[in-house]
Design a protein around this motif. Structure first.
Motif, PDB file in Angstrom:
ATOM      1  N   TRP A 185     -11.027-101.144  -9.088  1.00 38.05           N
ATOM      2  CA  TRP A 185     -12.473-101.021  -8.886  1.00 38.05           C
ATOM      3  C   TRP A 185     -12.951-101.532  -7.530  1.00 38.05           C
ATOM      4  O   TRP A 185     -13.667-100.815  -6.816  1.00 38.05           O
ATOM      5  CB  TRP A 185     -13.222-101.701 -10.028  1.00 38.05           C
ATOM      6  N   LYS A 194     -17.087 -98.709 -13.695  1.00 40.58           N
ATOM      7  CA  LYS A 194     -16.130 -98.296 -14.724  1.00 40.58           C
ATOM      8  C   LYS A 194     -16.705 -97.150 -15.555  1.00 40.58           C
ATOM      9  O   LYS A 194     -15.997 -96.206 -15.914  1.00 40.58           O
ATOM     10  CB  LYS A 194     -15.782 -99.465 -15.645  1.00 40.58           C
ATOM     11  N   GLU A 231      -7.716 -95.960 -18.312  1.00 42.75           N
ATOM     12  CA  GLU A 231      -8.762 -95.083 -18.827  1.00 42.75           C
ATOM     13  C   GLU A 231      -8.160 -93.985 -19.713  1.00 42.75           C
ATOM     14  O   GLU A 231      -7.665 -92.975 -19.216  1.00 42.75           O
ATOM     15  CB  GLU A 231      -9.566 -94.462 -17.674  1.00 42.75           C
TER      16      GLU A 231
END
Length: 147
Positions: A20, A45, A90
């Motif tokens: 990130w 996110k 993810e």
């Protein structure tokens, strides 16, 4: 808290920020250095997750100027690193990629489009979190072009 516990906590914090923070820094690389901008980890996110829910968006044309010679074979290592971390973290992205590559998109095109849209969403996030960026970046702000 002992030294070992402190180091482990610091490593976990660094792990939580990967990919990130580097993605946010990449999205901000052409923002003037005299501008203060903020970002929210959970929102970033969320943008990554939302893209995986929009396969049609990932198939749309993007500007030729954005990473014009992009290839996962020759791409900067950062893209490989980010893609592998994103896929591990993810589930929705992993599922989206499985459905789209290679049936609908080549691997390189999938990632080029994904990074384009993620960069665009992060930059729009800067705009809402730090409105002074509007003046600094002017009409070119929505563009995700660049490296």
């Amino acid at each position: 808290m002992g030294q070992d516990e402190s180091n482990m906590a610091h490593e976990e914090e660094e792990d939580e920020l990967n990919p990130w923070l580097p993605l946010v820094q990449w999205a901000a690389e052409d923002i003037p250095s005299n501008i203060v901008w903020t970002w929210d980890l959970d929102k970033v996110k969320g943008y990554a997750q939302s893209l995986a829910q929009q396969p049609d968006l990932l198939q749309e044309e993007i500007p030729d100027t954005f990473l014009p010679d992009f290839s996962m074979d020759t791409a900067d290592e950062k893209f490989h690193f980010w893609a592998s971390l994103l896929l591990r973290r993810e589930d929705s992205l992993r599922a989206c990629r499985f459905k789209m590559v290679p049936r609908r998109l080549k691997e390189d095109i999938f990632w080029r489009h994904y990074f384009f849209h993620l960069r665009r969403l992060i930059r729009e996030h800067f705009q809402t979190e730090s409105p002074e960026l509007l003046d600094a970046l002017g009409a070119a702000f929505p563009s995700a072009g660049g490296s």
